[in-house]
Structure formats: C-alpha cells, structure tokens
Design an enzyme around this catalytic site. Structure first.
Site, PDB file in Angstrom:
ATOM      1  N   ASP A 164       0.821  -1.216   0.000  1.00  0.00           N
ATOM      2  CA  ASP A 164       0.000   0.000   0.000  1.00  0.00           C
ATOM      3  C   ASP A 164       0.853   1.263   0.000  1.00  0.00           C
ATOM      4  O   ASP A 164       0.594   2.195   0.752  1.00  0.00           O
ATOM      5  CB  ASP A 164      -0.954  -0.014   1.204  1.00  0.00           C
ATOM      6  N   ASP A 191      -1.673  -3.013  -3.812  1.00  0.00           N
ATOM      7  CA  ASP A 191      -2.022  -1.590  -3.836  1.00  0.00           C
ATOM      8  C   ASP A 191      -0.765  -0.756  -4.078  1.00  0.00           C
ATOM      9  O   ASP A 191      -0.033  -0.416  -3.141  1.00  0.00           O
ATOM     10  CB  ASP A 191      -2.753  -1.160  -2.564  1.00  0.00           C
ATOM     11  N   ASN A 228      -6.688  -4.387  -4.467  1.00  0.00           N
ATOM     12  CA  ASN A 228      -7.928  -3.881  -5.047  1.00  0.00           C
ATOM     13  C   ASN A 228      -7.703  -2.639  -5.903  1.00  0.00           C
ATOM     14  O   ASN A 228      -8.447  -2.382  -6.852  1.00  0.00           O
ATOM     15  CB  ASN A 228      -8.951  -3.592  -3.944  1.00  0.00           C
ATOM     16  N   HIS A 291     -11.485  -2.608   7.087  1.00  0.00           N
ATOM     17  CA  HIS A 291     -11.498  -3.903   6.394  1.00  0.00           C
ATOM     18  C   HIS A 291     -11.667  -5.084   7.357  1.00  0.00           C
ATOM     19  O   HIS A 291     -11.259  -6.204   7.063  1.00  0.00           O
ATOM     20  CB  HIS A 291     -10.233  -4.085   5.558  1.00  0.00           C
ATOM     21  N   HIS A 318      -3.363  -3.945   2.596  1.00  0.00           N
ATOM     22  CA  HIS A 318      -4.760  -3.508   2.558  1.00  0.00           C
ATOM     23  C   HIS A 318      -5.136  -2.625   3.746  1.00  0.00           C
ATOM     24  O   HIS A 318      -5.693  -1.549   3.555  1.00  0.00           O
ATOM     25  CB  HIS A 318      -5.668  -4.737   2.469  1.00  0.00           C
ATOM     26  N   VAL A 319      -4.906  -3.090   4.953  1.00  0.00           N
ATOM     27  CA  VAL A 319      -5.167  -2.272   6.141  1.00  0.00           C
ATOM     28  C   VAL A 319      -3.949  -1.370   6.344  1.00  0.00           C
ATOM     29  O   VAL A 319      -2.827  -1.861   6.466  1.00  0.00           O
ATOM     30  CB  VAL A 319      -5.399  -3.154   7.381  1.00  0.00           C
ATOM     31  N   HIS A 320      -4.182  -0.072   6.406  1.00  0.00           N
ATOM     32  CA  HIS A 320      -3.066   0.875   6.384  1.00  0.00           C
ATOM     33  C   HIS A 320      -2.476   1.049   7.779  1.00  0.00           C
ATOM     34  O   HIS A 320      -2.607   2.098   8.424  1.00  0.00           O
ATOM     35  CB  HIS A 320      -3.513   2.218   5.797  1.00  0.00           C
TER      36      HIS A 320
HETATM   37 FE   LIG Z   1      -6.262  -2.507  -0.536  1.00  0.00          FE
END
Ligand SMILES: [Fe+2]
Length: 431
Positions: A164, A191, A228, A291, A318-320
C-alpha cells in the site's frame, strides 16, 4: 523540489501506555494522526523524467523463473517504441549478451500510455552481479542487479516487505528506509500507485509511481501481489459493480485461484525449499475496524490448506497499519458448532499485515477493543518489514517504523520453520 523525510512529524508519546489483552500488545507509539499523507507533486525530484530523447524510464525488474536464473527487465519509452533489446554482462566476464523482448501500449479513458517494454534475460549465473543497458539506439541507461544464491535448504536470504505504498512524502520515507536495509528482494503485498484515487483514475500517476520506485525496483526484483487498487474500474467511466466481480472471481473451491493453489502446494519440496511464504492483499487476521472481517470469505476456503502444507508466514497489506498475529487458526469453525474464536495453533502460519507503506488515504487508526488474543502486536504507523532467512530452522522478522526520519525496529521476533522446527515460537500467551 527536494524530497526528504515524511511530510508530517511523528509526535513522541506523552506517556507510556501499553494495552494488554491476553498478552497482545497495542503499541504506545503515537503519530500525528490528524494530518493525512500528501502526494508528492508532479514536479517532485522523486518523479524526475530522465533526460535525453526517448530515454527509458520506470525501469523495474522481477524474477523471470522459479529459481533466480532469469530476470524480466521492464521499462517505458515515451517518444517512440525504440528497441526491445537489453544488453547485459556479468561483473566477472567481458562478454556482452543481448536479449530481445516485446512492447505494448494501452489506453484508459483519455490516457495513452508510453511504450511499455518487457524483456526476459535468461541463463544467468547464481549469486552474480549483472549490469544491463536499456534504450539501445537512442538514450541508453545502465543499471545492475545481483542474482540470488543457488536454491539450497540452508541458504540465507533477506526479503523486504512493503504494501500500500502510494506516492506521498511518507511513501518516499518508507522507500528510503527500505533502500537503507539489507533486503535483496522486495515482497510487495498489493495496492501500488493509488492512481485510481484521482479523477478518471488519472494513469499519469502510474507513470510517476513507476519513476518513483525505479531507484529500488531497477536494482533488485520486486515480487508483486495485486491489490484492489489494481482492479481498475472507474464507475464514472464504466459503471461496473466492483464488489461483485471481486467476490465471485477469486473465492470458492471452483475458482481458478483455488485450483491453481491446490495444484501448486503439493509440488513444493521442503527438503529443497525450506520456507513457505504466502503473499496476499486483504489480511485474514485483522483487528482494525478498517477492512475488519473482509478476509473471511477467503479464509474459510483456504485456511486449512495453509495448515496442511505448513505455511510459515503470510504477509498481507490492505489495512493501512501494522499488525502481527500469533500462530492461530479458525478452521474448525462451521455454521452449526458455534466455535468462532481463533485458537492457538502452532501448525498455523504467523499472519503479518504490512499495509503501512504511506499512501494518501492515510493510516487506519481505529482498533477493535479489547485487543483480540490472536493479535500479538499492532500499531498505526507507516513502515516496512524485513524477513531474514537464516537457515532451514530460523528466520528473523522485524517491522521498521518510520519514526522522525529514522527506521526504528519496533517489532521483532524469531520465526521457527513449520516443517523443520515446528516448536512454539509465540511471543505472547494465548489461553
Ligand atoms: Fe487494498
């Protein structure tokens, strides 16, 4: 504009507060959470366009075979297609080799890409530094990389882990810290550019991201996982429902992904490949509100495979934020037995979330309370991970927080190999 450290300053903690629940730790380190990360402007040094007619840009490499004797060289030219050739030689030989690849372009809404080249160079020696040149016939640029050592059961090797990342001032700090580590290959957990956060998913931000990451990705392989943000449907343009596509394409036992995985896992010979590492994007064990439980549809299908085939560690993004689990599983759960709490399971992998690269969407700061027992350590800060494989039995993992311009080793542990050394390596107590 000179790019340097983070655009916002981390606030030192005022008091030491450690929240413990069944041994799990919520870090007491506190960042300035009010200021969201800011994307570097288009004229940043980090995005500088190399000078010269048709100069190659966005140069990056990834491993071109399973063992490390091939490397795929990719780059973009913007004035004309130019040459697909790569000239390369090893540091121990004066003989030059030439490989030929392919070129393509794409359009997206009102954006037209440059000429994207991919060339696979093969028959490389192990553990050898190679120099390579791209841009043959026009402006040339030279880079180098070192191939991995020959596959062996006790061969040490160090990976970095980033997810990310995006292209903010914080992303720049994360990448600099990673470059200062001893990582030889980067495991990227999805990401990438966040170009789709721009109006009409402005793909110019893919080009800036490619130039930004070149300073590492041209010199060592980055191994990719799609997130995503790489499934690029713009509702303004296409009107397609993203979530339905996501859910039906990748999950379930009749999917291509499941069939591929069940075919691949039995092929892994642990007497040759001692460590089994899985990369995915959405984490299965996540105690942030962001998420939360999103990984469940995949976990219920795939988790038993990870235990059966003795996966050592799973990296996700995904989870920042950052989070590390203990070895837990929840594969005994079914809809009627009511057993729905993850339990300690030393046959299971450790799950690590490295979605903390620094993108413009900001940190995931809200955590479920109390900290669930499966969560060993969690902290809402940016940073990167380092996994040092020592031998067949031991690996060392550290998470390196971006703290006031330094990479501070904030979480670390020894991982014991699940095939060769399946002892309890818990760091906290789970009842
Ligand atoms: Fe993501």
């Amino acid at each position: 504009m000179k790019m340097g450290n983070s655009s916002f300053v981390a606030i030192a903690l005022l008091m030491s507060v450690v929240v413990l629940c069944n041994g799990g730790k919520t870090s007491s380190y506190v960042r300035n959470l009010l200021q969201k990360p800011v994307d570097m402007p288009l004229d940043s040094d980090a995005f500088a366009i190399p000078p010269g007619y048709n100069a190659p840009q966005q140069v990056h490499i990834t491993q071109g075979d399973h063992v490390g004797q091939a490397m795929i060289i990719s780059w973009v030219t913007v004035d004309e297609p130019g040459s697909n050739e790569v000239i390369y030689w090893s540091n121990s030989s004066l003989q030059n080799f030439t490989a030929e690849g392919e070129v393509f372009t794409y359009t997206y809404y009102n954006y037209t890409s440059g000429f994207i080249h991919h060339t696979n160079i093969t028959n490389l020696e192990f553990n050898t530094t190679y120099f390579y040149v791209v841009g043959i016939g026009n402006t040339t640029r030279q880079f180098w990389f070192t191939t991995p050592p020959e596959v062996g059961i006790d061969v040490p090797y160090t990976f970095g882990i980033i997810g990310d990342l995006g292209q903010t001032f914080d992303s720049n700090t994360t990448l600099t810290h990673y470059q200062n580590s001893n990582g030889s290959t980067l495991l990227y957990v999805g990401d990438l550019s966040y170009a789709d956060d721009y109006p009409y998913h402005d793909n110019v931000r893919w080009d800036t991201w490619g130039r930004f990451t070149e300073r590492s990705a041209a010199y060592q392989p980055w191994i990719w996982t799609a997130g995503n943000h790489e499934i690029d449907f713009d509702l303004q343009i296409s009107g397609i429902n993203l979530s339905t596509i996501c859910q039906t394409s990748f999950l379930g036992t009749s999917t291509l992904q499941y069939k591929w995985l069940t075919a691949e896992l039995p092929k892994i010979d642990r007497t040759e490949t001692s460590w089994l590492i899985v990369l995915m994007h959405a984490p299965w064990y996540n105690s942030y509100y962001s998420h939360y439980m999103e990984g469940e549809p995949m976990r219920v299908v795939f988790e038993s495979l990870f235990i059966k085939y003795k996966v050592d560690v799973v990296f996700a993004g995904h989870v920042h934020a950052y989070e590390r689990s203990e070895r837990v599983s929840n594969d005994k759960y079914n809809i009627t037995n009511g057993i729905c709490t993850p339990v300690k399971d030393i046959s299971a992998p450790v799950y690590i979330t490295n979605g903390d690269g620094g993108n413009q969407e900001g940190l995931s700061i809200n955590m479920t309370q109390p900290q669930p027992s499966y969560s060993a350590y969690r902290e809402a800060s940016f940073g990167h991970g380092t996994l040092e494989i020592k031998n067949r039995t031991h690996a060392h993992y550290s998470w390196n927080r971006n703290q006031d311009g330094y990479a501070v080793e904030a979480d670390k542990l020894w991982l014991f190999n699940r095939y060769w050394n399946p002892l309890d390596d818990s760091t906290t107590h789970i009842p």
